[in-house]
Write an enzyme that holds these catalytic residues in place. Structure first.
Site: not given
Length: 231
Positions: A135, A148, A152
């Site tokens: 991402s 998150y 990532k």
């Protein structure tokens, strides 16, 4: 008509979003797709391409069974670790430990479990491409998305280290979908903005060709981003 070699491609997390759209776009191009998701109904399980399996990336045994089932006729040419989860935006200290654990189990250890299941066959053949969906938030952090972003960033580091371990002929890519895609996950963290981004189906038309024609056929490894028109 596509006269180029049909590839064998395994994708995790194909029940919705990017995984579902990518599996359909690649299948439409003549590649044999093997997808895994948490639950496969009878109607979906009866289709031949994408061929669907019930398996969770958080369960090493289930991923090994998935890999063994789809590799009976040969190793995968490409494996895409797509399964992922996200939390609603909150300060890091307000996000429950259980939510932190879930994000890490799926987004990081899910990649590790998939790697353990599929990489040995690629190494035996000395050919293949292992992709983990990353991402832009795995390269530049954003407020309220600590689990998150951490997961990532970990994927980027995992793939970078993996590349250093792999022999010639086997590649690895941390792949940023690029520019935002209107998925259910994006609606969780950008509830007021997600609808302005392109659909997974449009994204997949660009991603399918990029993954096969650029990353796989040109033997590219590294930290890459799908080129697409965006908003």
């Amino acid at each position: 008509m596509n006269t180029r070699k049909s590839l064998r491609i395994a994708i995790t997390g194909v029940s919705r979003g990017l995984g579902k759209a990518l599996s359909q776009a690649l299948a439409a191009r003549g590649h044999q797709i093997y997808g895994c998701q948490l639950a496969v109904d009878a109607e979906s399980g009866a289709q031949a391409n994408p061929l669907l399996f019930n398996a969770s990336v958080t369960e090493p045994g289930e991923m090994l069974e998935f890999a063994q089932a789809v590799s009976r006729d040969g190793a995968m040419d490409i494996v895409v670790c797509n399964a992922g989860v996200i939390t609603a935006r909150k300060p890091a200290w307000e996000i429950a430990v259980e939510d932190w654990q879930r994000v890490m189990q799926v987004n990081v250890l899910g990649v590790v479990n998939t790697l353990h299941a599929f990489m040995p066959a690629m190494l035996d053949r000395r050919q293949g491409l292992f992709i983990a969906i990353s991402s832009g938030w795995g390269r530049s952090a954003s407020w309220g998305l600590a689990p998150y972003c951490a997961s990532k960033f970990a994927v980027e580091g995992l793939i970078g280290s993996l590349i250093a371990d792999l022999p010639d002929g086997v590649g690895a890519v941390a792949l940023d979908p690029g520019n935002g895609v209107n998925t259910e996950m994006l609606s969780i963290c950008l509830p007021d903005e997600h609808e302005q981004y392109i659909s997974p189906a449009i994204w997949a038309e660009h991603a399918a060709d990029y993954i096969v024609d650029q990353l796989y056929r040109q033997n590219i490894s590294g930290s890459c981003t799908v080129p697409h028109p965006g908003l």
